[in-house]
Design a protein around this motif. Structure first.
Motif, PDB file in Angstrom:
ATOM      1  N   ARG A 385       4.500  -8.406   2.583  1.00  0.00           N
ATOM      2  CA  ARG A 385       3.799  -7.375   1.609  1.00  0.00           C
ATOM      3  C   ARG A 385       3.328  -8.148   0.326  1.00  0.00           C
ATOM      4  O   ARG A 385       3.078  -7.583  -0.790  1.00  0.00           O
ATOM      5  N   ARG A 386       3.018  -9.509   0.508  1.00  0.00           N
ATOM      6  CA  ARG A 386       2.589 -10.445  -0.745  1.00  0.00           C
ATOM      7  C   ARG A 386       1.387  -9.957  -0.999  1.00  0.00           C
ATOM      8  O   ARG A 386       0.192 -10.123  -0.520  1.00  0.00           O
ATOM      9  N   GLN A 387       1.187  -9.340  -2.379  1.00  0.00           N
ATOM     10  CA  GLN A 387      -0.252  -8.953  -2.580  1.00  0.00           C
ATOM     11  C   GLN A 387       0.045  -8.444  -4.195  1.00  0.00           C
ATOM     12  O   GLN A 387       0.918  -8.434  -4.517  1.00  0.00           O
ATOM     13  N   GLN A 388      -1.392  -8.842  -4.903  1.00  0.00           N
ATOM     14  CA  GLN A 388      -1.560  -8.218  -6.197  1.00  0.00           C
ATOM     15  C   GLN A 388      -2.717  -7.701  -6.342  1.00  0.00           C
ATOM     16  O   GLN A 388      -3.579  -8.031  -5.440  1.00  0.00           O
ATOM     17  N   ARG A 528      -3.865  -3.199  -2.843  1.00  0.00           N
ATOM     18  CA  ARG A 528      -2.812  -3.046  -3.770  1.00  0.00           C
ATOM     19  C   ARG A 528      -1.627  -3.240  -3.274  1.00  0.00           C
ATOM     20  O   ARG A 528      -1.301  -2.948  -2.257  1.00  0.00           O
ATOM     21  N   PRO A 529      -0.654  -3.629  -4.040  1.00  0.00           N
ATOM     22  CA  PRO A 529       0.955  -3.980  -3.812  1.00  0.00           C
ATOM     23  C   PRO A 529       1.461  -2.420  -3.387  1.00  0.00           C
ATOM     24  O   PRO A 529       0.946  -1.492  -3.991  1.00  0.00           O
TER      25      PRO A 529
END
Length: 666
Positions: A385-388, A528-529
């Motif tokens: 879930r690596r996200q920004q 988006r996270p």
């Protein structure tokens, strides 16, 4: 020679053309002796033309020529007696033939490096840059084959004004080497090894679901490794710098990659064709540490403007990457670097390019779990879930710098003997495995497990929230026979294999299916996270973790399995998804959220992994997943409501996420 010397353009470095005047601009130390050297393409006499220093800037030297038939000339500069190519040259001649051995100094052919005394003797043997009396003298002294700057004034007509950059959540990247991508094609097509061959295969890449091509260095560089006394003898003297991660003529595309007539317009045609097919072009650039930052920015501006390049991956200096990130002239581009600060990415007053983090964090986190190399299921969950919100993350499990995807499950150790450095080069820490036998195997059990592991890896890659990136050939089980540093392997080891084995065909089909699943189920690629909470009161969290018990996950136990439930309501879909990852060497029971009817969409333990029609599982509450495999289920709410006990548990559990998370938290 019907041309006239006049004043040159003093505002722009390099060569510019205004009506019938060609202007030359070069910078050198004050009080330098600067001359323009004009080389007729018919090997006629070389002309040396003095350049004038500017009164308001003693480091700028210019000259203009009116009426120059530039199509019939090449040029270089002479600065204080030393001949150099133009740093801003838009085209370079002399390297049209890849790895032409005539460019290698003859002393280097017999010695590991070129001694200084031999270098001086070679320089003395070069012809004077003043007028040369005859073609015969040029041939004898070898100037006809030297590296020269060349002119490039293009009237290419672009037709891609309607092209729109691709959103980060829709991107699928394919990284390739122009030469390596096509040299392994069957037949004797002259286009092999060039951008024309890449253009031929755009439909193939599009069918895989690829939206973005990331090219290894396309700028002009010297692939023949030149050694002298200033370099440690790290490589055998006759190897090739196949990858191109070195300094070069940054404004010029590599002539040997361009195809017919070595015309830079062929590269423009490729990019235009990519834009027609709604595909992006990203270029890699390597800049040594001492490269002028302002030159780097000029290089990026030029390729974006002249070649309509959509983005860049910078390798080298962090400060320059941040400078480029702030550059408004690159607005509309995409910029990839090892990492960017989130504060920089979300700065509302920054009008530069879109930012993307590109590093191997995902690779190691996933390989450790897949190959039982001390992997952490908590780290795996975080990587997935690596996200920004304000920047993207590129995920890959294999690329050029390391094992191919197939070799990651076929070799525990690197085998770089072919590089002739006694296997000292390359990374020793690969987190790879061999499924029971090192290297090529005839054992059916070994090969079946390898294929399953590659499918597991591809599934993880496409179901992770970040941007999936495939390395050239990984879609068809390409192998480098355990070489994890093929920087010098301009041969079948470093080329993509186009022979299309049965396993390769099956894997290519599987990649197409994965890209289709990712495209259809938008919750897998949320821009988006994930919050791991039901922050919109939809009845369940946007993402939740599960194990052998529903709605709970104990990360402290570090079990080699995890269930990830993606709520469809947060993606505007009726269907939700449940992905069961079992990395253990034994089968595992997974608990499923209740109140749903389930369908099995994918099972890497089966062949084919994606059935023609989803298997109806009805309202089951658990599923048994085979060892070292991944299952994907879709669920829709059944007519019956959730059991009251489970609903109350979700509402009053230990975490707002609905998942009872122990240990390291979320």
């Amino acid at each position: 020679m019907n041309f006239q010397i006049c004043s040159g353009n003093q505002e722009k470095a390099g060569v510019t053309k205004q009506k019938d005047i060609i202007s030359f601009f070069v910078q050198a130390a004050g009080n330098s002796a600067c001359n323009l050297l004009l080389y007729p393409k018919d090997n006629g006499p070389v002309r040396k033309i003095p350049m004038e220093v500017q009164k308001n800037d003693e480091t700028v030297y210019t000259v203009g020529i009116r009426g120059l038939d530039w199509k019939n000339y090449d040029y270089n500069y002479e600065i204080n007696g030393e001949e150099v190519t133009d740093l801003y040259a838009r085209r370079i001649t002399g390297r049209e033939i890849w790895a032409d051995e005539t460019r290698r100094p003859r002393e280097q052919k017999a010695e590991p490096f070129v001694p200084e005394k031999e270098k001086k003797r070679m320089e003395r043997e070069l012809p004077a840059v003043n007028h040369v009396s005859s073609k015969q003298q040029l041939r004898e002294k070898g100037t006809a084959g030297k590296i020269k700057s060349s002119f490039y004034f293009s009237d290419f007509s672009w037709k891609d004004k309607d092209f729109r950059r691709i959103k980060k959540e829709d991107m699928i990247i394919y990284k390739l080497h122009v030469r390596g991508f096509s040299m392994g094609m069957q037949g004797t097509d002259r286009r092999k090894g060039t951008v024309e061959a890449v253009e031929r295969k755009l439909d193939y890449l599009k069918e895989l679901g690829v939206t973005t091509l990331l090219f290894m260095p396309l700028y002009e560089f010297e692939e023949i490794i030149m050694l002298d006394k200033t370099k440690v003898q790290e490589h055998p003297r006759d190897l090739i710098n196949y990858w191109g991660y070195t300094s070069g003529s940054y404004f010029a595309p590599k002539a040997s990659y361009l195809g017919k007539n070595h015309d830079p317009d062929n590269l423009k045609r490729l990019i235009q064709k990519m834009h027609e097919k709604e595909m992006e072009c990203i270029l890699e650039f390597y800049f040594p540490e001492k490269t002028n930052p302002h030159l780097i920015i000029e290089v990026l501006h030029y390729w974006h403007r002249e070649y309509h390049v959509d983005g860049f991956r910078l390798m080298g200096i962090p400060a320059v990457a941040e400078l480029a990130a702030l550059d408004g002239g690159l607005s509309g581009c995409k910029l990839f670097f090892e990492s960017f600060r989130e504060e920089l990415a979300k700065d509302s007053e920054r009008f530069g390019p879109l930012l993307f983090t590109y590093n191997d964090g995902f690779l190691y986190g996933v390989r450790r779990s897949l190959n039982h190399q001390g992997g952490s299921i908590h780290e795996f969950a975080c990587q997935m879930r690596r996200q920004q919100a304000h920047q993207g993350f590129v995920n890959f499990i294999a690329e050029n710098n390391g094992f191919t995807l197939w070799d990651s499950f076929s070799y525990e150790h690197k085998h770089n003997e072919q590089n002739r450095e006694e296997n000292r080069d390359g990374n020793d820490w690969n987190c790879s495995g061999n499924c029971g036998q090192e290297g090529i195997s005839r054992k059916r059990q070994v090969n079946e497990l390898r294929k399953r592991q590659v499918k597991n890896a591809l599934t993880v890659l496409f179901f992770a929230q970040g941007i999936p990136m495939l390395w050239m050939g990984d879609e068809c089980v390409n192998s480098q026979q355990g070489n994890n540093n093929a920087y010098c392997q301009d041969n079948e080891t470093g080329w993509k294999d186009w022979k299309r084995s049965a396993a390769g065909k099956q894997m290519s089909v599987y990649v197409k299916q994965l890209s289709g699943i990712r495209k259809h189920y938008s919750m897998l690629r949320s821009p988006r996270p994930f919050q791991l909470q039901d922050y919109q009161n939809r009845g369940c969290p946007d993402l939740s973790y599960h194990s052998d018990g529903a709605w709970k996950m104990d990360f402290d136990r570090n079990q080699g399995f995890i269930g990830m439930f993606y709520s469809g309501t947060y993606a505007g879909m009726k269907e939700s998804l449940y992905v069961a990852y079992n990395f253990q060497r034994v089968s595992q029971k997974f608990a499923l959220p209740g109140g749903m009817k389930w369908k099995l969409l994918l099972n890497t333990a089966k062949e084919p992994a994606v059935p023609q029609e989803p298997e109806n599982l009805m309202d089951i509450r658990e599923i048994q997943v085979e060892r070292q495999s991944v299952c994907l289920l879709s669920g829709t709410e059944s007519a019956e409501s959730l059991p009251e006990q489970e609903l109350s548990g979700k509402q009053s559990g230990e975490s707002k996420s609905g998942t009872k998370i122990k240990g390291r938290g979320r």
